[in-house]
Design a protein around this motif. Structure first.
Motif, mmCIF file in Angstrom:
data_model
loop_
_atom_site.group_PDB
_atom_site.id
_atom_site.type_symbol
_atom_site.label_atom_id
_atom_site.label_comp_id
_atom_site.label_asym_id
_atom_site.label_seq_id
_atom_site.Cartn_x
_atom_site.Cartn_y
_atom_site.Cartn_z
ATOM 1 N N HIS A 22 24.805 -4.614 34.527
ATOM 2 C CA HIS A 22 25.198 -5.609 33.521
ATOM 3 C C HIS A 22 24.690 -7.003 33.923
ATOM 4 O O HIS A 22 24.125 -7.734 33.110
ATOM 5 N N HIS A 51 27.553 -14.838 37.678
ATOM 6 C CA HIS A 51 28.654 -15.114 36.746
ATOM 7 C C HIS A 51 29.851 -14.171 36.950
ATOM 8 O O HIS A 51 30.992 -14.583 36.766
ATOM 9 N N ASP A 52 29.608 -12.922 37.342
ATOM 10 C CA ASP A 52 30.700 -11.971 37.586
ATOM 11 C C ASP A 52 30.867 -11.665 39.082
ATOM 12 O O ASP A 52 31.435 -10.623 39.444
ATOM 13 N N HIS A 110 32.212 -18.899 31.396
ATOM 14 C CA HIS A 110 31.492 -17.790 30.753
ATOM 15 C C HIS A 110 32.399 -16.841 29.965
ATOM 16 O O HIS A 110 31.948 -16.184 29.036
ATOM 17 N N ASP A 128 25.970 -13.025 28.254
ATOM 18 C CA ASP A 128 26.987 -12.075 28.724
ATOM 19 C C ASP A 128 27.416 -11.125 27.597
ATOM 20 O O ASP A 128 27.724 -9.962 27.830
ATOM 21 N N ARG A 134 25.157 -3.936 26.516
ATOM 22 C CA ARG A 134 26.361 -4.042 25.679
ATOM 23 C C ARG A 134 26.219 -3.157 24.445
ATOM 24 O O ARG A 134 25.162 -3.114 23.812
HETATM 25 FE FE FE Z 1 29.672 -10.450 32.538
#
Ligand code: FE
Ligand code: DGI
Ligand code: FE
Ligand code: FE
Length: 188
Positions: A22, A51-52, A110, A128, A134
């Motif tokens: 991802h 970001h994650d 985010h 994202d 996704r």
């Molecule tokens: Fe994410």
């Protein structure tokens, strides 16, 4: 600063294969959006890769950092979904040595967005949501909108997310409402 390969390795060590995939999808998408909308692709890459970063930390670690590093104690009432961005920047800054304020801000926002978002923050927020991995109703339309107008993509995502939270009877974080009021309702 750390090169991309080392940063990728450090991120990969923090998460499942699925989540890492991802992250790479967000990076690819964020770089494309940065090139399209005139942001720095290098910053987009770093923000997307990280970001994650903190998403798989346990609740106790977040609670400790919230108390130790002076975060608003209201955050203790929330959970990983909200913590991993807003509090996650603390881990990114201390463990990865990333100090660029615009990058840290994009990571922090985010999940919820904000009334005021930099170009980079909008790019990470949208990337994202629409990265190639996704798959949910509406993602195709979100991808099409993102190719035309970034602010419209922010609005579409925000509306979709809020509708989902309400449908699931989930609590809505105040910043998510601020994002909705600004970008969807054009209020204030
Ligand atoms: Fe994410
Ligand atoms: O970390 P990701 O799964 O890539 O995506 P994300 O950080 O955008 O969202 C993480 C989760 O947070 C997702 O299930 C939606 C949820 N979320 C977003 N805004 C809110 C929220 N959850 C609550 N309870 N309240 C919010 O305002
Ligand atoms: Fe996230
Ligand atoms: Fe998101």
């Amino acid at each position: 600063a750390m090169d991309r390969e080392l940063l990728m390795q450090k991120v990969q060590m923090q998460m499942s294969e699925k989540r890492f995939k991802h992250v790479l999808g967000v990076e690819e998408t964020a770089i494309a959006l940065a090139n399209k909308y005139g942001a720095s692709p290098e910053k987009a890459s770093i923000a997307a890769l990280t970001h994650d970063y903190a998403k798989e930390r346990n609740d106790g670690e977040f609670q400790l950092v919230i108390r130790r590093d002076g975060f608003d104690l209201e955050l203790l009432k929330w959970n990983n979904a909200i913590w991993h961005g807003i509090v996650g920047v603390d881990f990114v800054q201390r463990e990865l040595g990333i100090d660029d304020k615009e990058i840290l801000d994009a990571i922090a926002l985010h999940t919820t967005g904000a009334a005021e978002m930099s170009l980079l923050a909008k790019i990470i927020y949208v990337a994202d949501f629409i990265e190639p991995g996704r798959d949910f109703p509406g993602v195709k339309e979100a991808r099409e909108i993102a190719l035309i107008n970034l602010d419209d993509a922010v609005a579409y995502e925000t509306k979709h997310t809020l509708a989902y939270l309400i449908e699931q009877s989930k609590p809505v974080y105040p910043k998510t409402i601020e994002t909705y009021n600004k970008w969807v309702a054009n209020h204030g």
